[in-house]
Design a protein around this motif. Structure first.
Motif, PDB file in Angstrom:
ATOM      1  N   LYS A 130      -0.507  -7.100  -3.807  1.00  0.00           N
ATOM      2  CA  LYS A 130      -0.733  -5.983  -2.884  1.00  0.00           C
ATOM      3  C   LYS A 130      -1.944  -6.231  -1.995  1.00  0.00           C
ATOM      4  O   LYS A 130      -1.942  -5.896  -0.801  1.00  0.00           O
ATOM      5  N   GLN A 131      -2.988  -6.859  -2.561  1.00  0.00           N
ATOM      6  CA  GLN A 131      -4.210  -7.114  -1.794  1.00  0.00           C
ATOM      7  C   GLN A 131      -4.101  -8.334  -0.889  1.00  0.00           C
ATOM      8  O   GLN A 131      -4.969  -8.574  -0.059  1.00  0.00           O
ATOM      9  N   THR A 132      -3.031  -9.093  -1.047  1.00  0.00           N
ATOM     10  CA  THR A 132      -2.866 -10.313  -0.266  1.00  0.00           C
ATOM     11  C   THR A 132      -2.108 -10.070   1.032  1.00  0.00           C
ATOM     12  O   THR A 132      -2.481 -10.581   2.082  1.00  0.00           O
ATOM     13  N   PHE A 133      -1.042  -9.280   0.958  1.00  0.00           N
ATOM     14  CA  PHE A 133      -0.183  -9.097   2.119  1.00  0.00           C
ATOM     15  C   PHE A 133      -0.536  -7.802   2.864  1.00  0.00           C
ATOM     16  O   PHE A 133      -1.110  -6.880   2.279  1.00  0.00           O
ATOM     17  N   PRO A 134      -0.186  -7.715   4.142  1.00  0.00           N
ATOM     18  CA  PRO A 134      -0.494  -6.510   4.919  1.00  0.00           C
ATOM     19  C   PRO A 134       0.078  -5.256   4.274  1.00  0.00           C
ATOM     20  O   PRO A 134       1.167  -5.284   3.686  1.00  0.00           O
ATOM     21  N   ILE A 135      -0.658  -4.175   4.380  1.00  0.00           N
ATOM     22  CA  ILE A 135      -0.241  -2.922   3.751  1.00  0.00           C
ATOM     23  C   ILE A 135       1.123  -2.485   4.257  1.00  0.00           C
ATOM     24  O   ILE A 135       1.960  -1.991   3.489  1.00  0.00           O
ATOM     25  N   ASP A 136       1.384  -2.678   5.557  1.00  0.00           N
ATOM     26  CA  ASP A 136       2.639  -2.196   6.116  1.00  0.00           C
ATOM     27  C   ASP A 136       3.824  -3.100   5.790  1.00  0.00           C
ATOM     28  O   ASP A 136       4.943  -2.841   6.226  1.00  0.00           O
ATOM     29  N   SER A 137       3.591  -4.170   5.014  1.00  0.00           N
ATOM     30  CA  SER A 137       4.729  -4.996   4.602  1.00  0.00           C
ATOM     31  C   SER A 137       5.538  -4.318   3.500  1.00  0.00           C
ATOM     32  O   SER A 137       6.719  -4.629   3.312  1.00  0.00           O
ATOM     33  N   GLN A 138       4.911  -3.411   2.732  1.00  0.00           N
ATOM     34  CA  GLN A 138       5.625  -2.592   1.736  1.00  0.00           C
ATOM     35  C   GLN A 138       6.490  -3.430   0.796  1.00  0.00           C
ATOM     36  O   GLN A 138       7.684  -3.198   0.625  1.00  0.00           O
ATOM     37  N   LEU A 139       5.868  -4.424   0.152  1.00  0.00           N
ATOM     38  CA  LEU A 139       6.612  -5.287  -0.759  1.00  0.00           C
ATOM     39  C   LEU A 139       7.010  -4.532  -2.021  1.00  0.00           C
ATOM     40  O   LEU A 139       6.252  -3.706  -2.531  1.00  0.00           O
ATOM     41  N   VAL A 140       8.174  -4.836  -2.539  1.00  0.00           N
ATOM     42  CA  VAL A 140       8.693  -4.212  -3.755  1.00  0.00           C
ATOM     43  C   VAL A 140       8.851  -5.281  -4.821  1.00  0.00           C
ATOM     44  O   VAL A 140       9.603  -6.244  -4.641  1.00  0.00           O
ATOM     45  N   VAL A 141       8.136  -5.143  -5.927  1.00  0.00           N
ATOM     46  CA  VAL A 141       8.191  -6.134  -7.002  1.00  0.00           C
ATOM     47  C   VAL A 141       9.454  -5.935  -7.826  1.00  0.00           C
ATOM     48  O   VAL A 141       9.746  -4.841  -8.304  1.00  0.00           O
ATOM     49  N   ALA A 142      10.213  -7.015  -7.986  1.00  0.00           N
ATOM     50  CA  ALA A 142      11.417  -6.957  -8.812  1.00  0.00           C
ATOM     51  C   ALA A 142      11.102  -7.235 -10.283  1.00  0.00           C
ATOM     52  O   ALA A 142      11.762  -6.724 -11.173  1.00  0.00           O
ATOM     53  N   GLY A 143      10.084  -8.063 -10.556  1.00  0.00           N
ATOM     54  CA  GLY A 143       9.717  -8.370 -11.931  1.00  0.00           C
ATOM     55  C   GLY A 143       8.930  -9.660 -11.999  1.00  0.00           C
ATOM     56  O   GLY A 143       8.537 -10.218 -10.973  1.00  0.00           O
ATOM     57  N   GLY A 144       8.673 -10.123 -13.208  1.00  0.00           N
ATOM     58  CA  GLY A 144       7.849 -11.315 -13.374  1.00  0.00           C
ATOM     59  C   GLY A 144       8.132 -12.023 -14.682  1.00  0.00           C
ATOM     60  O   GLY A 144       8.885 -11.539 -15.518  1.00  0.00           O
ATOM     61  N   TRP A 145       7.496 -13.155 -14.853  1.00  0.00           N
ATOM     62  CA  TRP A 145       7.724 -13.981 -16.039  1.00  0.00           C
ATOM     63  C   TRP A 145       6.555 -14.931 -16.254  1.00  0.00           C
ATOM     64  O   TRP A 145       5.635 -14.996 -15.446  1.00  0.00           O
ATOM     65  N   SER A 146       6.614 -15.695 -17.336  1.00  0.00           N
ATOM     66  CA  SER A 146       5.617 -16.724 -17.634  1.00  0.00           C
ATOM     67  C   SER A 146       6.279 -18.085 -17.717  1.00  0.00           C
ATOM     68  O   SER A 146       7.485 -18.191 -17.933  1.00  0.00           O
ATOM     69  N   GLY A 147       5.468 -19.110 -17.577  1.00  0.00           N
ATOM     70  CA  GLY A 147       5.898 -20.475 -17.820  1.00  0.00           C
ATOM     71  C   GLY A 147       4.785 -21.231 -18.516  1.00  0.00           C
ATOM     72  O   GLY A 147       3.601 -20.912 -18.330  1.00  0.00           O
ATOM     73  N   THR A 148       5.126 -22.219 -19.320  1.00  0.00           N
ATOM     74  CA  THR A 148       4.150 -22.963 -20.104  1.00  0.00           C
ATOM     75  C   THR A 148       3.987 -24.363 -19.546  1.00  0.00           C
ATOM     76  O   THR A 148       4.961 -25.114 -19.436  1.00  0.00           O
ATOM     77  N   ILE A 149       2.761 -24.709 -19.176  1.00  0.00           N
ATOM     78  CA  ILE A 149       2.461 -26.064 -18.722  1.00  0.00           C
ATOM     79  C   ILE A 149       1.642 -26.778 -19.791  1.00  0.00           C
ATOM     80  O   ILE A 149       1.079 -26.152 -20.693  1.00  0.00           O
ATOM     81  N   GLY A 150       1.578 -28.095 -19.693  1.00  0.00           N
ATOM     82  CA  GLY A 150       0.704 -28.882 -20.567  1.00  0.00           C
ATOM     83  C   GLY A 150      -0.597 -29.159 -19.834  1.00  0.00           C
ATOM     84  O   GLY A 150      -0.584 -29.834 -18.799  1.00  0.00           O
ATOM     85  N   TYR A 151      -1.700 -28.662 -20.367  1.00  0.00           N
ATOM     86  CA  TYR A 151      -2.991 -28.802 -19.687  1.00  0.00           C
ATOM     87  C   TYR A 151      -3.898 -29.752 -20.469  1.00  0.00           C
ATOM     88  O   TYR A 151      -3.980 -29.690 -21.696  1.00  0.00           O
TER      89      TYR A 151
END
Length: 458
Positions: free
Chosen positions: A352-373
């Motif tokens: 929300k803080q990255t894109f313009p306020i008037d872009s009105q993005l709608v989040v569909a969902g999210g997930w995780s992924g595991t990397i080897g660090y």
């Protein structure tokens, strides 16, 4: 940011199946406990393992190759990434120079550019439809200090003779329009962003499926639900490696370990290769008003210049894929694939803080992924000293798409020529050790808190 139908009444972000599962997945063979002995068994059905299988079959037609995937192809980091095909390795170019010196730092970075170009050419040659777009990558500064970090990186890349393009505020706004990260951004002569020309974006799971199709065409075998529990080196010279699976075993003359953050489950590199969890969000498709507010006609991949940075791209169906937030390490290296609601909510706030306020993005969902660090953030590609029949390619540390594809030819050379293709620091048999679990757990959290503090102070 408007809530979507997948969000709860309290505003929490819904944890939906990840973007990789939205694509129809072709059926593979499932492990039934009976696989004939193989010339090469590859553990891991991500991009590293599949690239290794493809390159081996192309160079040695008729070789008995089996790929063993514990879940579904691409179910690990390969299919859960945001799909950035970009150069880079280690924590930063500056850290590479400090640790390795100018010569090795330059050559490593050049090798990553070569990996990007090789991957793009191979995708085109194989006719894999993975929505590849060589659009370049932007690294942006969204505060005064962020812009200073952009300038420092730009100066270092130029000093090393590496390609990078400077973008002013006006030039950046012509490419993409974002919010400043702080209302107190002061006028500065520092560039707003730099552009890396040798970079692109793609659909990672479609790329995984494309490689799998080519492997089957070359008579390679791929088995899903083939969970390797342990790797048993030969008891005497000339004997095969024995892979212990749930419900059976596989014998192979040579073995490739391409298991990323899951490697410690095999009893390998525990305390050296840490399973670190990253998270991502995806929005609903953007409408015309949102696209007009943001711009982004070039569909470049974007990273910000903070230490704990976000990264995002626009998909072919006009969704924003947005990764970032705090990387997570669980006690004992536990593989917690589901991010908490609070983790996703914090990432949604960042979006929300990255894109313009008037872009009105709608989040569909999210997930995780595991990397080897790895502690020094460099991969490890080599044969095991105790058993040269076993080659590992692990530790991409978030730079995996280009390097994992390029590693297929490197693995092929290591297995059958016995030597790495070039004298570079990532062709190594081991990695730095963090000796105790308490040190790993506290050290990881302390380093993340320190980076977050530095970003806040900026």
């Amino acid at each position: 940011m408007r809530p979507s139908k997948k969000e709860g009444s309290d505003g929490e972000v819904g944890r939906v199946p990840p973007y990789w599962s939205w694509t129809t997945q072709p059926e593979q063979l499932c492990f039934q406990g009976q696989i004939p002995p193989a010339d090469v068994a590859i553990i891991g059905g991500g991009l590293t393992g599949l690239s290794a299988a493809y390159h081996l079959l192309k160079r040695y037609p008729g070789t008995r190759i089996v790929v063993l995937e514990a879940n579904r192809l691409g179910a690990g980091a390969s299919g859960r990434s945001t799909g950035m095909l970009s150069p880079g390795v280690g924590q930063s170019v500056a850290s590479l120079v400090r640790r390795l010196g100018v010569t090795h730092a330059r050559r490593l970075y050049e090798q990553t550019i070569e990996a990007v170009n090789y991957a793009a050419a191979l995708i085109d040659q194989l006719g894999i439809d993975c929505e590849l777009r060589m659009s370049g990558q932007l690294i942006i500064g969204r505060s005064s200090v962020g812009k200073r970090r952009v300038r420092q990186q730009l100066e270092l890349l130029r000093l090393l003779g590496l390609p990078a393009e400077e973008l002013s505020e006006q030039a950046l706004s012509n490419v993409i329009r974002l919010q400043d990260s702080s209302a107190k951004v002061c006028a500065t002569e520092d560039p707003a962003a730099l552009r890396l020309p040798n970079a692109g974006v793609l659909h990672p799971l479609k790329l995984v499926h494309g490689f799998a199709s080519r492997i089957r065409e070359l008579a390679g075998q791929i088995f899903e639900q083939a969970h390797v529990r342990c790797v048993h080196p030969p008891t005497r010279p000339g004997h095969p490696v024995r892979l212990e699976l749930d419900g059976g075993e596989v014998l192979a003359d040579k073995v490739v370990v391409a298991t990323s953050g899951y490697t410690s489950q095999l009893g390998l590199f525990r305390g050296r290769l840490l399973p670190v969890h990253l998270q991502a969000l995806v929005t609903e498709p953007l409408n015309e008003a949102a696209l007009l507010a943001i711009g982004w006609a070039g569909c470049e991949g974007v990273l910000d210049a903070r230490r704990l940075f976000s990264y995002f791209r626009l998909t072919s169906d006009k969704r924003v894929l947005f990764g970032g937030g705090r990387p997570r390490y669980s006690w004992g290296g536990a593989l917690d694939e589901l991010p908490s609601q609070s983790t996703l909510t914090l990432l949604a706030d960042e979006l929300k803080q990255t894109f313009p306020i008037d872009s009105q993005l709608v989040v569909a969902g999210g997930w995780s992924g595991t990397i080897g660090y790895v502690l020094d953030a460099l991969p490890a590609i080599a044969a095991l000293p105790s058993c040269p029949q076993i080659v590992h390619a692990v530790g991409w540390c978030g730079h995996g798409i280009a390097l994992s594809i390029a590693s297929g030819s490197w693995i092929q050379k290591l297995l059958f020529d016995g030597v790495p293709p070039e004298d570079l620091p990532w062709f190594r048999a081991t990695m730095p050790m963090v000796p105790t679990e308490l040190a790993r757990w506290i050290g990881f959290r302390a380093s993340i808190e320190w980076m977050a503090l530095l970003d806040r102070m900026s």
